[in-house]
Design a protein around this motif. Structure first.
Motif, PDB file in Angstrom:
ATOM      1  N   GLY A  95      -2.897  -6.055   7.716  1.00 36.93           N
ATOM      2  CA  GLY A  95      -3.926  -7.065   7.474  1.00 36.93           C
ATOM      3  C   GLY A  95      -4.716  -6.833   6.200  1.00 36.93           C
TER       4      GLY A  95
ATOM      5  N   THR B 101       3.458  -6.152   8.068  1.00 34.79           N
ATOM      6  CA  THR B 101       4.186  -4.964   8.538  1.00 34.79           C
ATOM      7  C   THR B 101       3.509  -4.279   9.724  1.00 34.79           C
ATOM      8  OG1 THR B 101       3.065  -3.461   7.021  1.00 34.79           O
ATOM      9  CG2 THR B 101       5.062  -4.537   6.191  1.00 34.79           C
ATOM     10  N   THR B 102       2.354  -4.796  10.169  1.00 35.10           N
ATOM     11  CA  THR B 102       1.770  -4.284  11.416  1.00 35.10           C
ATOM     12  C   THR B 102       1.859  -5.390  12.461  1.00 35.10           C
ATOM     13  OG1 THR B 102      -0.482  -5.037  10.903  1.00 35.10           O
ATOM     14  CG2 THR B 102       0.095  -2.789  10.214  1.00 35.10           C
TER      15      THR B 102
ATOM     16  N   GLU C 153      -8.679   0.282   4.604  1.00 35.28           N
ATOM     17  CA  GLU C 153      -9.689  -0.770   4.426  1.00 35.28           C
ATOM     18  C   GLU C 153     -10.442  -0.653   3.097  1.00 35.28           C
ATOM     19  OE1 GLU C 153     -10.042  -3.096   7.031  1.00 35.28           O
ATOM     20  OE2 GLU C 153     -11.539  -4.172   5.873  1.00 35.28           O
TER      21      GLU C 153
ATOM     22  N   ASP D  52       0.830  -1.214   0.000  1.00 33.29           N
ATOM     23  CA  ASP D  52       0.000   0.000   0.000  1.00 33.29           C
ATOM     24  C   ASP D  52       0.864   1.263   0.000  1.00 33.29           C
ATOM     25  OD1 ASP D  52       0.582   0.904   2.628  1.00 33.29           O
ATOM     26  OD2 ASP D  52      -1.097  -0.171   3.507  1.00 33.29           O
TER      27      ASP D  52
ATOM     28  N   THR E  46       8.395   1.871  12.495  1.00 30.21           N
ATOM     29  CA  THR E  46       7.725   2.997  11.825  1.00 30.21           C
ATOM     30  C   THR E  46       6.205   2.950  12.014  1.00 30.21           C
ATOM     31  OG1 THR E  46       7.541   1.785   9.735  1.00 30.21           O
ATOM     32  CG2 THR E  46       9.520   3.131  10.031  1.00 30.21           C
TER      33      THR E  46
END
Ligand code: NAD
Ligand code: ZN
Length: 388
Positions: free
Chosen positions: A138, A162-163, A106, A75, A205
């Protein structure tokens, strides 16, 4: 463990953990990498957890997949930060990659977006021998996994979450999908990844609220399956979290539950919905605006504790400890006074756990354990929400 069959099942569901020193091009044996195996049905895949893994993505994938073309789906927040490093690593391992970036958020989890991504990857020359890498939270995990599941009837999917939420929750278990106007995640496929790579440094980050949202699912895992992790979280210094071992522990918990019930059929996987019945009701009540999933689940867990005290004997002291822990991670534990509570109940009938007028509600009798209850009534839930 009474029969050989039970023993075989136990062995099959066991996540194997090995810690080994990872070899990198520049310096040998630089990073301690945790590798844990997830086994579900026919599939088995590795989750690599450690710092600095982005630079070695190509080598890690090469061990699993033959040289071919791939697409990195990411993204607009994540791609500028991390994609270049991954692409360099892929090139040096002999992979050609195309980068496809969708708007963050989302709203990108739609069938239209999935179709547009499929067109792009076809245009980039991907075929049945290719694979897809999902690089993001997600949303990207679900979208890229869905694309991997449907493109040419299914190609391999590599997850690079990455989260924190994606590392401990959405990247494990193979659920992929997109939203419909009528609701979230209504279209999808179970498509297990071939490999998951959790580079812990990526979390640096991540904005603070996103980190808290990940902790909501971590606290959920502790409540339903790991009393020891609950105590660890109570004592943890927020400025000094050992994310590698925390992620590993949570991957193992989710993997163990998913291994027993990959397709959500036996009720085992439903335990992961602790706090989610009311949580989803809250999200729906305000049309997913102004409350994140993690915040809604935090509130949902407080309501589930109230119900658990009444229907499963959860001691009040433990309920208070759960509320305190959620607060420690800056998660909400009280609904604003003017929140449209009635809409939460209206939303409950859309819930997948609401079967023929009966709610399958997850309760915790004590921290570290959970079970599905069928004698929780709408009235019990209403009373718990009134108290929120
Ligand atoms: N498949 C499953 O089993 C499963 C389980 C739980 C949740 N989900 C899905 O996951 C989604 C929520 O995931 P999420 O909370 O990760 O949201 P997300 O993917 O929208 O990421 C949150 C925000 O953080 C940004 N971001 C991501 N990584 C970053 C980084 N390292 N640094 C800076 N910014 C970064 C993203 O661009 C985005 O703006 C929902 O769609 C939910 O349905 C799926
Ligand atoms: Zn959740």
């Amino acid at each position: 463990m009474s029969t050989p069959n039970a023993f075989a099942n136990w062995l099959r569901t066991l996540s194997q953990v090995t810690v080994f020193l990872f070899r990198t091009a520049k310096s040998q044996y630089r990073f301690a990498v945790i590798s844990t195996e997830v086994r579900t049905g026919q599939h088995s895949y590795r989750v690599l957890i450690g710092p600095g893994l982005l630079a070695t993505v190509g080598d890690a994938i090469k061990e699993k997949l033959p040289p071919s073309r791939c697409a990195i789906i990411s993204d607009t927040n994540v791609a500028p930060r991390f994609a270049e490093k991954i692409q360099r690593s892929l090139v040096s391992a002999g992979f050609e990659s195309a980068l496809i970036t969708v708007p963050a958020g989302e709203q990108s989890k739609t069938l239209e977006q999935a179709g547009a991504v499929c067109e792009e990857i076809l245009g980039a020359g991907l075929d049945r021998q290719s694979f897809v890498i999902g690089l993001g939270g997600g949303v990207i995990g679900d979208l890229s996994g869905f694309v991997a599941a449907i493109f040419q009837r299914g190609i391999p999917h590599v997850q690079i979450p990455t989260t924190l939420l994606a590392m401990v929750d959405s990247s494990i278990g193979g659920k992929t999908g997109v939203n419909m106007n009528a609701g979230k995640n209504l279209l999808g496929a179970v498509h297990q990844p071939s490999l998951v790579i959790d580079d812990i440094e990526i979390l640096k980050t991540l904005p603070r609220p996103e980190l808290s949202r990940g902790f909501a699912e971590i606290i959920k895992h502790a409540i339903i399956a790991d009393a020891e992790m609950f105590s660890t979280l109570q004592d943890v210094d927020l400025n000094n979290v050992d994310f590698a071992s925390l992620v590993r522990r949570n991957v193992e918990i989710k993997a163990r539950i998913v291994a027993k019930d990959e397709r959500d059929r036996t009720g085992e996987r439903a335990l992961l919905n602790f706090g989610h019945t009311v949580g989803h009701g809250i999200e729906r009540a305000i049309n997913y605006q102004g409350v994140s999933h993690g915040e809604a689940v935090s509130l949902g867990m407080v309501a589930a504790c109230e119900v658990s005290m009444k229907k499963a004997g959860l001691p009040k002291k433990q309920r208070d400890a759960i509320v305190d822990l959620l607060g420690k991670f800056q998660l909400p534990t009280k609904l604003p006074a003017n929140f449209p509570r009635q809409k939460i109940f209206d939303a409950l009938k859309f819930d997948k756990k609401f079967e023929q007028g009966q709610i399958r509600f997850v309760v915790t009798p004590k921290i570290g354990s959970a079970r599905l209850s069928r004698d929780v009534t709408l009235e019990d839930i209403r009373a718990a929400v009134e108290k929120l």
